[in-house]
Scaffold this motif. Structure first.
Motif, PDB file in Angstrom:
ATOM      1  N   UNK A 210       0.668  -1.271  -0.147  1.00  0.00           N
ATOM      2  CA  UNK A 210      -0.022  -0.046   0.112  1.00  0.00           C
ATOM      3  C   UNK A 210       0.985   1.180  -0.039  1.00  0.00           C
ATOM      4  N   UNK A 211       2.025   1.195   0.647  1.00  0.00           N
ATOM      5  CA  UNK A 211       3.098   2.353   0.477  1.00  0.00           C
ATOM      6  C   UNK A 211       3.276   2.693  -0.822  1.00  0.00           C
ATOM      7  N   UNK A 212       3.558   1.960  -1.842  1.00  0.00           N
ATOM      8  CA  UNK A 212       3.629   2.209  -3.234  1.00  0.00           C
ATOM      9  C   UNK A 212       2.256   2.539  -3.865  1.00  0.00           C
ATOM     10  N   UNK A 213       1.235   1.917  -3.617  1.00  0.00           N
ATOM     11  CA  UNK A 213      -0.115   2.388  -4.224  1.00  0.00           C
ATOM     12  C   UNK A 213      -0.366   3.815  -3.800  1.00  0.00           C
ATOM     13  N   UNK A 214      -0.601   3.984  -2.474  1.00  0.00           N
ATOM     14  CA  UNK A 214      -1.154   5.398  -1.829  1.00  0.00           C
ATOM     15  C   UNK A 214       0.141   6.200  -2.107  1.00  0.00           C
TER      16      UNK A 214
END
Length: 384
Positions: free
Chosen positions: A167-171
């Motif tokens: 999620x750190x990449x996505x968000x």
């Protein structure tokens, strides 16, 4: 805000580029203009623009509550009880499900649904600028899904720690790219931007929140990708452009430790324990087993009273963990085995837990490079 956008039989021309940061996001031309502009910036032209709906705050809350399993709201399930014992959710919280639902109801401004390629905007009376960035952020999620297939990106994440890493990449990409789009479209020269100060402000706010025991530690984990993920992706993209962005989606971080260390440092050499406890008491069945990662170690230590920099340095020496919540039918016991890259840091965590002297039945033991944190509902069970 009203529902607008896709499906118009006679679409109007999009606003001129400079007007995109001021246009009415409830209108089809504004929506199409922002989407096309963002797609162009990301070299992602030709993909289907998602549909858009807008709902009220009350509608949003009702939809969240209607999607809940009411049996999960009692707070008597083993997972909720065990996470309370560890301090991952506050003592006053109703249940893990209720805690997560409250975060979703109060904090979510909009979201993208992969299954039907639709964006939902929650009408919170956004100011000019914020509204356009919000819509751009969700458009970026749709573009991510078209470019990289987000289900594939997250397919290897099967722990709390791994999910936050992905999620750190996505968000993080959605935050950075939406900001970059806004500044570029509004005519701000990129060389005049102080991204370092922006990162510092964002991460400092989160580090203040994580020390507050009245907030769920899992809520700070939900916010982590918007702060540290933003810094991680932005640093890479600023240094290497869109190819670095693509690489991040093709091989996303598998741990929060990698994101915390920063772009370019590399992933830690994982050495995850096989089991949280080598020999649990007879009759105790593991109901929950999960890896929580370095961010939880940092937040846990801060809530035990450790100073910020020392807690951060200790967390960055994390190489693996396993938390198990056991249930014997009457009582619940939680055991968190955290492994560090040296025995000294295992002792640091153990000593901090034992020195804290709080009301919870909690204790810790260092054994080699591992720190075992034990939490139980009674002192007798903890001693056993």
């Amino acid at each position: 805000l009203g529902v607008g956008g896709c499906g118009d039989s006679t679409p109007s021309a999009p606003p001129a580029i400079p007007d995109l940061v001021r246009c009415d996001i409830t209108t089809g031309p504004c929506q199409r203009g922002i989407y096309n502009s963002v797609a162009s910036m990301l070299e992602a032209e030709g993909y289907l623009m998602p549909s858009i709906r807008t709902i009220s705050v009350d509608q949003h809350a009702d939809e969240v509550r209607n999607g809940l399993d009411l049996s999960d709201l009692t707070g008597e399930d083993a997972e909720t009880r065990g996470l309370r014992l560890m301090g991952f959710i506050p003592e006053a919280s109703e249940s893990l499900t209720a805690t997560q639902a409250e975060y979703w109801i109060t904090q979510v401004a909009a979201y993208y649904s992969r299954g039907n390629n639709r964006i939902t905007v929650v009408d919170r009376d956004y100011e000019q600028g914020s509204a356009q960035v919000l819509l751009a952020h969700e458009f970026i999620h749709a573009i991510q899904n078209s470019q990289f297939d987000l289900n594939t990106v997250g397919s290897g994440a099967n722990t709390e720690d791994g999910i936050i890493g992905v999620r750190s990449v996505i968000e993080g990409d959605a935050v950075y790219s939406s900001f970059a789009w806004y500044y570029e479209t509004s005519g701000t020269r990129s060389e005049t931007l102080d991204w370092t100060e922006t990162f510092a402000e964002s991460t400092a706010r989160l580090r203040e929140r994580v020390a507050d025991p009245e907030l769920a530690l899992i809520d700070t984990a939900s916010s982590f990708p918007y702060s540290y993920g933003f810094q991680f992706v932005a640093t890479g993209t600023l240094s290497g452009g869109l190819p670095v962005r693509t690489a991040a989606f093709q091989s996303p971080p598998g741990t929060t430790a990698e994101v915390m260390a920063g772009y370019g440092v590399g992933a830690p050499l994982l050495n995850v324990p096989d089991a949280a406890h080598p020999s649990p008491l007879d009759g105790n069945t593991p109901e929950v087993e999960n890896r929580y990662g370095a961010w939880y170690v940092y937040g846990f230590l801060r809530r035990q009273g450790m100073a910020d920099e020392e807690a951060w340095a200790t967390a960055l020496s994390w190489v693996g963990d396993e938390l198990a919540i056991y249930d014997d039918g009457a009582e619940v016991v939680a055991v968190w085995r955290v492994r560090f890259d040296d025995a000294e840091n295992a002792g640091v965590l153990s000593d901090q837990v034992n020195a804290e002297g709080g009301p919870a039945a909690r204790s810790a033991v260092a054994f080699g490079d591992d720190a075992f944190v034990f939490a139980a509902e009674t002192d007798e069970t903890l001693l056993a």
